[in-house]
Motif scaffolding. Structure first.
Motif, PDB file in Angstrom:
ATOM      1  N   ARG A 152       0.139 -46.539   5.789  1.00 40.19           N
ATOM      2  CA  ARG A 152      -0.475 -46.280   4.492  1.00 40.19           C
ATOM      3  C   ARG A 152       0.478 -46.606   3.345  1.00 40.19           C
ATOM      4  O   ARG A 152       0.051 -46.703   2.183  1.00 40.19           O
ATOM      5  CB  ARG A 152      -0.947 -44.828   4.400  1.00 40.19           C
ATOM      6  CG  ARG A 152       0.130 -43.769   4.377  1.00 40.19           C
ATOM      7  CD  ARG A 152      -0.530 -42.388   4.275  1.00 40.19           C
ATOM      8  NE  ARG A 152       0.416 -41.286   4.171  1.00 40.19           N
ATOM      9  CZ  ARG A 152       0.969 -40.675   5.197  1.00 40.19           C
ATOM     10  NH1 ARG A 152       0.671 -41.069   6.440  1.00 40.19           N
ATOM     11  NH2 ARG A 152       1.804 -39.666   5.023  1.00 40.19           N
TER      12      ARG A 152
ATOM     13  N   THR B 168      -0.765 -49.759   1.632  1.00 36.97           N
ATOM     14  CA  THR B 168      -2.063 -49.790   0.957  1.00 36.97           C
ATOM     15  C   THR B 168      -1.905 -49.662  -0.544  1.00 36.97           C
ATOM     16  O   THR B 168      -2.878 -49.734  -1.285  1.00 36.97           O
ATOM     17  CB  THR B 168      -2.963 -48.655   1.484  1.00 36.97           C
ATOM     18  OG1 THR B 168      -2.345 -47.386   1.210  1.00 36.97           O
ATOM     19  CG2 THR B 168      -3.192 -48.787   2.988  1.00 36.97           C
ATOM     20  N   HIS B 169      -0.686 -49.440  -1.002  1.00 45.51           N
ATOM     21  CA  HIS B 169      -0.369 -49.246  -2.403  1.00 45.51           C
ATOM     22  C   HIS B 169       0.125 -50.587  -2.958  1.00 45.51           C
ATOM     23  O   HIS B 169       1.178 -51.077  -2.578  1.00 45.51           O
ATOM     24  CB  HIS B 169       0.708 -48.159  -2.516  1.00 45.51           C
ATOM     25  CG  HIS B 169       0.931 -47.652  -3.904  1.00 45.51           C
ATOM     26  ND1 HIS B 169       1.449 -48.434  -4.904  1.00 45.51           N
ATOM     27  CD2 HIS B 169       0.733 -46.426  -4.441  1.00 45.51           C
ATOM     28  CE1 HIS B 169       1.569 -47.703  -6.009  1.00 45.51           C
ATOM     29  NE2 HIS B 169       1.131 -46.486  -5.753  1.00 45.51           N
TER      30      HIS B 169
END
Length: 478
Positions: free
Chosen positions: A261, A264-265
Motif C-alpha cells: 500500500r 498506492t500513494h
C-alpha cells in the motif's frame, strides 16, 4: 494493535535529533571517506588491482541488500533497540577495519559495517517520522537531508586529510568515537518503543535481501567487466526474478516486510523515483568530477576533496532554507527549482574540455549541485514520509534508502559503461579521456531532466502535516 515510538519530550528533541543526524553522517561519510584512501590501503595490505574494489563493494552489497529488512525490523522489534544495534555493529566493525592485519579481515569488517549501516540508517529516518511532527518534523528532516547530502563531500575532504597526515586506518577509526557518542545520546534520550504485533515476514526478508544483493552485485560488477559480462547478467537476472517473487509474496502476506500500500500513494512513488534519479546523479557526478580533477587537472587527493566544498556549502545553506521557502511558495515549486538547478549543473559539466580549469568549468556546477540537492533531498524525504502510519515508518524508510542505493549503483554503472565505450580504442590522451567524461555527463543530463519532469508532472499537492504520535500508542518499553 501496532505500536509506535512514544513522542519525544520537547526538551529532549535536540539530543534526539543530534543522535539521529550524527549517525546518518557517520553512515554516509563512510561511503566516501574510504575512496581517497584506496591507494594507501592497497600499498599497505597488498590488495590486487581487482581485489581492491571489494573494500567498497563489500560495504555496498550488505548495506544495499539488508536495507528493507533493517527498516522493517525496527517496526517489529523496536526502533531504539534496532538503532542501537546498528550503531554498535557499525562502531565495532569500524574498529576491526582499522586494526585489520590483512585484506581478508578488512573486507569482512567492511561487510559488517554495511550490516550496521543497513540497520541504523532506515531506523534513524523512521525515528524522525515517529518522534517529530508538524514544523518540528520539517526541521528535523531538513537537518537529516543536509547531513545526508553533504556527508559525501565531508567524507572526501576528511579522507584526504586523514590519509595524507595520519594513516588510512584513521578513515576507519574516526567512526569509533562518533559511534560511542551516538550510542550514549540514544540510550539516554530516545525513548524505547514497544514491539508491534504480527508475524515477521521471513520469506519476504530472505527474498528481498537475496534479490537486492544480487541486483547490487550485478550493477557494481558492470563498470569493470561490461554489460555483456555473464556473471553480471546472471546476477541481474537472478535479482529481478527474486524481487518479482518478493512482490508476489508481499501481496499475500498479512504482515508484509514491504506493505504494497506504500505504492498506492502517487506522491510517495514519485518521491522514491526522484531519489532513484538523484542517487544516480550524485554518484555519477562524484565519480567523474573526481577523475577529471585528478587525471586532467592533476590535483592531489587532498585538493580534489576540497574542490567539492561549494557542493557541501550549497547543500548545508539551502537545506536550511527549504522550510521558509516551501512555506512561502509551496513544496512543488521549491522542488522544481532544485531539480532545475541540478539539470543546469549537469548541462554545464557536459561542456568541459581538456583545457578547462576548475574555476571556469567545475566551481559553478558544484555550487549549483549543492543548491539543487539541498533543496530536493529534504523535500523528497518529507513527501515520502507524509501520511505514513507509524507502524510502517521503518518499512517506508527502508524503501526510500533502497531507492537511493539502487539509483546510485545503476546510474553509475550506466555512465561508466558509456564512458568505457567512448574511450575504447582511443589513445587515452587528455583530450580523449575528457571527451569520454563529457559524453558521460551528457547522458547524465537524462537523469536530471527526468527528475525535473517528474517534479513537474509526477507530484500532486503538497504533503499534509503528519499528526504527532500519541503517547498512549506505545506499549511498555521493550
Amino acid at each position: 494493535m501496532s505500536t509506535s515510538d512514544s513522542a519525544t519530550p520537547r526538551d529532549h528533541s535536540g539530543p534526539v535529533l543530534t543522535a539521529i543526524a550524527v549517525s546518518q553522517l557517520m553512515v554516509v561519510l563512510d561511503s566516501s571517506v574510504v575512496n581517497i584512501a584506496l591507494p594507501a590501503i592497497r600499498a599497505d595490505l597488498g590488495f590486487s588491482p581487482t581485489g581492491l574494489s571489494w573494500v567498497l563493494n563489500a560495504y555496498t552489497l550488505t548495506f544495499g541488500g539488508l536495507l528493507l529488512l533493517g527498516g522493517r525490523a525496527g517496526d517489529i522489534l523496536g526502533r531504539r533497540r534496532m538503532f542501537l544495534a546498528g550503531i554498535h555493529i557499525f562502531t565495532l566493525s569500524s574498529l576491526l577495519a582499522g586494526l585489520a592485519p590483512n585484506a581478508s579481515v578488512l573486507v569482512t569488517a567492511r561487510a559488517l559495517q554495511g550490516i550496521g549501516g543497513a540497520i541504523a540508517s532506515p531506523t534513524a529516518l523512521a525515528l524522525i517520522a515517529t518522534n517529530f511532527a508538524g514544523p518540528a518534523r520539517a526541521r528535523a528532516i531538513g537537518v537529516y537531508g543536509s547531513v545526508s547530502g553533504a556527508g559525501g563531500v565531508v567524507g572526501m575532504i576528511l579522507g584526504g586529510v586523514l590519509t595524507q597526515w595520519t594513516s588510512w586506518r584513521w578513515t576507519m577509526f574516526v567512526n569509533v568515537p562518533i559511534g560511542v557518542f551516538v550510542a550514549i545520546l540514544a540510550t539516554r534520550f530516545i525513548k524505547p518503543s514497544g514491539r508491534a504485533t504480527g508475524q515477521f515476514d521471513v520469506a519476504g526478508a530472505l527474498l528481498s535481501t537475496a534479490g537486492v544483493t544480487a541486483l547490487t552485485y550485478g550493477l557494481i560488477r558492470t563498470p569493470g567487466h561490461g554489460w555483456g559480462d555473464p556473471q553480471a547478467l546472471a546476477a541481474l537476472a537472478v535479482g529481478v526474478v527474486l524481487l518479482v517473487g518478493f512482490v508476489l509474496i508481499e501481496a499475500r502476506h498479512s504482515d508484509p516486510l514491504m506493505p504494497l500500500r506504500l505504492f498506492t500513494h502517487r506522491n510517495r512513488v514519485s518521491a522514491n523515483l526522484l531519489l532513484l534519479l538523484l542517487g544516480g546523479t550524485i554518484f555519477g557526478t562524484f565519480f567523474f568530477v573526481t577523475q577529471f580533477l585528478q587525471n586532467i587537472l592533476r590535483m592531489d587527493a587532498f585538493a580534489a576533496g576540497f574542490a567539492f566544498v561549494p557542493w557541501g556549502v550549497g547543500i548545508f545553506a539551502f537545506s536550511q532554507l527549504v522550510k521558509p521557502l516551501s512555506d512561502r511558495f509551496g513544496v512543488k515549486p521549491v522542488l522544481i527549482a532544485g531539480a532545475l538547478s541540478t539539470a543546469i549543473a549537469t548541462i554545464w559539466l557536459s561542456r568541459i574540455t581538456d583545457h578547462s580549469g576548475y574555476w571556469t568549468a567545475v566551481f559553478g556546477p558544484m555550487a549549483l549541485f549543492g543548491i539543487g540537492i539541498g533543496l530536493q533531498f529534504a523535500l523528497i524525504t518529507r513527501i515520502a514520509l507524509s501520511d505514513v502510519p507509524p507502524q510502517i515508518a521503518g518499512a517506508t524508510s527502508g524503501v526510500l534508502n533502497v531507492s537511493q542505493r539502487l539509483g546510485a549503483s545503476f546510474g553509475l554503472a550506466v555512465l561508466v559503461a558509456v564512458f568505457g565505450s567512448v574511450v575504447a580504442g582511443s589513445g587515452h590522451n587528455p583530450a580523449d579521456i575528457t571527451h569520454g567524461y563529457r559524453v558521460a555527463f551528457f547522458v547524465g543530463i537524462g537523469y536530471t531532466v527526468a527528475a525535473l519532469l517528474l517534479a513537474v508532472f509526477g507530484l500532486t499537492t503538497a504533503p499534509k502535516p503528519a499528526p504527532r504520535p500519541a503517547p498512549d500508542l506505545a506499549e511498555s518499553p521493550a
